[in-house]
Write a protein that holds these residues in place. Structure first.
Motif, PDB file in Angstrom:
ATOM      1  N   GLY A 108     -77.136  38.930 -16.517  1.00 38.47           N
ATOM      2  CA  GLY A 108     -77.839  39.783 -17.476  1.00 38.47           C
ATOM      3  C   GLY A 108     -77.969  39.199 -18.864  1.00 38.47           C
ATOM      4  O   GLY A 108     -77.891  39.937 -19.846  1.00 38.47           O
ATOM      5  N   ASP A 109     -78.117  37.870 -18.976  1.00 37.95           N
ATOM      6  CA  ASP A 109     -78.239  37.229 -20.280  1.00 37.95           C
ATOM      7  C   ASP A 109     -77.116  37.626 -21.235  1.00 37.95           C
ATOM      8  O   ASP A 109     -77.318  37.807 -22.436  1.00 37.95           O
ATOM      9  N   GLY A 110     -75.916  37.791 -20.686  1.00 40.11           N
ATOM     10  CA  GLY A 110     -74.753  38.103 -21.498  1.00 40.11           C
ATOM     11  C   GLY A 110     -74.636  39.546 -21.934  1.00 40.11           C
ATOM     12  O   GLY A 110     -73.776  39.893 -22.742  1.00 40.11           O
ATOM     13  N   GLN A 111     -75.479  40.426 -21.385  1.00 44.51           N
ATOM     14  CA  GLN A 111     -75.492  41.819 -21.823  1.00 44.51           C
ATOM     15  C   GLN A 111     -74.779  42.762 -20.859  1.00 44.51           C
ATOM     16  O   GLN A 111     -74.906  43.971 -20.981  1.00 44.51           O
ATOM     17  N   ASN A 112     -74.039  42.221 -19.906  1.00 46.34           N
ATOM     18  CA  ASN A 112     -73.438  43.064 -18.873  1.00 46.34           C
ATOM     19  C   ASN A 112     -71.931  43.225 -19.025  1.00 46.34           C
ATOM     20  O   ASN A 112     -71.212  43.374 -18.043  1.00 46.34           O
ATOM     21  N   GLU A 113     -71.442  43.195 -20.245  1.00 48.46           N
ATOM     22  CA  GLU A 113     -69.998  43.283 -20.468  1.00 48.46           C
ATOM     23  C   GLU A 113     -69.395  44.554 -19.866  1.00 48.46           C
ATOM     24  O   GLU A 113     -68.318  44.519 -19.259  1.00 48.46           O
ATOM     25  N   ALA A 114     -70.094  45.681 -20.019  1.00 41.78           N
ATOM     26  CA  ALA A 114     -69.569  46.948 -19.497  1.00 41.78           C
ATOM     27  C   ALA A 114     -69.484  46.907 -17.970  1.00 41.78           C
ATOM     28  O   ALA A 114     -68.520  47.426 -17.374  1.00 41.78           O
ATOM     29  N   LEU A 115     -70.474  46.291 -17.328  1.00 39.71           N
ATOM     30  CA  LEU A 115     -70.458  46.178 -15.868  1.00 39.71           C
ATOM     31  C   LEU A 115     -69.282  45.325 -15.413  1.00 39.71           C
ATOM     32  O   LEU A 115     -68.582  45.677 -14.456  1.00 39.71           O
ATOM     33  N   TYR A 116     -69.056  44.215 -16.092  1.00 38.12           N
ATOM     34  CA  TYR A 116     -67.924  43.354 -15.734  1.00 38.12           C
ATOM     35  C   TYR A 116     -66.600  44.095 -15.867  1.00 38.12           C
ATOM     36  O   TYR A 116     -65.740  44.031 -14.989  1.00 38.12           O
ATOM     37  N   ALA A 117     -66.426  44.793 -16.984  1.00 39.43           N
ATOM     38  CA  ALA A 117     -65.170  45.515 -17.216  1.00 39.43           C
ATOM     39  C   ALA A 117     -64.961  46.589 -16.154  1.00 39.43           C
ATOM     40  O   ALA A 117     -63.847  46.758 -15.626  1.00 39.43           O
ATOM     41  N   ALA A 118     -66.029  47.319 -15.823  1.00 44.93           N
ATOM     42  CA  ALA A 118     -65.916  48.373 -14.813  1.00 44.93           C
ATOM     43  C   ALA A 118     -65.601  47.783 -13.446  1.00 44.93           C
ATOM     44  O   ALA A 118     -64.778  48.329 -12.689  1.00 44.93           O
ATOM     45  N   ALA A 119     -66.248  46.655 -13.107  1.00 45.29           N
ATOM     46  CA  ALA A 119     -66.006  46.024 -11.811  1.00 45.29           C
ATOM     47  C   ALA A 119     -64.575  45.505 -11.709  1.00 45.29           C
ATOM     48  O   ALA A 119     -63.917  45.665 -10.675  1.00 45.29           O
ATOM     49  N   LEU A 120     -64.087  44.899 -12.767  1.00 50.30           N
ATOM     50  CA  LEU A 120     -62.707  44.397 -12.760  1.00 50.30           C
ATOM     51  C   LEU A 120     -61.699  45.530 -12.625  1.00 50.30           C
ATOM     52  O   LEU A 120     -60.724  45.425 -11.874  1.00 50.30           O
ATOM     53  N   ALA A 121     -61.924  46.611 -13.365  1.00 47.16           N
ATOM     54  CA  ALA A 121     -61.001  47.745 -13.298  1.00 47.16           C
ATOM     55  C   ALA A 121     -60.994  48.361 -11.896  1.00 47.16           C
ATOM     56  O   ALA A 121     -59.931  48.709 -11.355  1.00 47.16           O
TER      57      ALA A 121
END
Length: 204
Positions: free
Chosen positions: A139-152
């Protein structure tokens, strides 16, 4: 297992048309790479490194590939003996490819599931998976929230000595991961791709 931090047009131009399973019973089996915006399979050299870390024999493992794409990560695990692998994907064309491949391989231990990767992980909280593979869209570096949710969500789905593979456009710091209850076991970088093998932090 999929998306770069470059434009979709550039990604489409540079993406391979197929990748190969690199180990196990289906070694050298070709996996088609559909012409989908941003689709970028995990590079062979990165997969080789990952499965050197995990070990060549994954007999009995239960795994989930949360953003499956071509299925390269999950099918690599199944090829090496994982007894149960769930491939989760939202895109209809990619889903059809995954279903066709698993049928051709007679991969009875592999299940293809249409849906959201984070939701699929949340549904499996407490199930004690051995491994979760995470390669959400960059996502061109705009998916921080998705990464955090997936990791959690992955943290809650794996067992205490399980592993989480994370592929991302940047390196995740030890402090960031600790806040989610994870620690770095191994990590590396290949071009614009940072890859991490994570383990749950011990419960205090």
């Amino acid at each position: 297992m999929k998306k770069p931090s470059i434009s979709a047009a550039s990604a489409a131009a540079s993406a391979p048309h197929e990748v190969r399973i690199i180990g196990g019973q289906w070694k050298r089996t070709k996996l088609p790479v559909a012409d989908r915006p941003g689709l970028r399979p995990t590079p062979s050299r990165v997969r080789e490194t990952l499965f050197n870390w995990l070990g060549q024999d994954l007999s009995g493992w239960r795994c989930l590939d949360a953003f499956a794409g071509t299925g390269a990560l999950g099918l690599e695990a199944a090829s090496r003996g994982a007894v149960e692998v769930v491939l989760v994907e939202q895109d209809g064309a990619l889903l059809a490819n995954l279903s066709r491949i698993t049928t051709q391989l007679k991969a009875t231990g592999v299940r293809v599931e249409r849906g959201d990767g984070v939701a699929a992980l949340r549904q499996r909280a407490g199930q004690g998976l051995d491994a979760v593979f995470l390669d959400p869209p960059f996502g061109d570096g705009q998916n921080e929230a998705l990464y955090a949710a997936a990791l959690a969500a992955a943290r809650q789905a794996v067992q205490g000595d399980g592993v989480i593979y994370l592929e991302a456009p940047r390196v995740w710091s030890a402090d960031e991961l600790a806040q989610i209850g994870l620690q770095v076991h191994r990590q590396g970088k290949a071009g614009a791709v940072a890859f991490h093998l994570l383990r749950p932090l011990p419960v205090q």
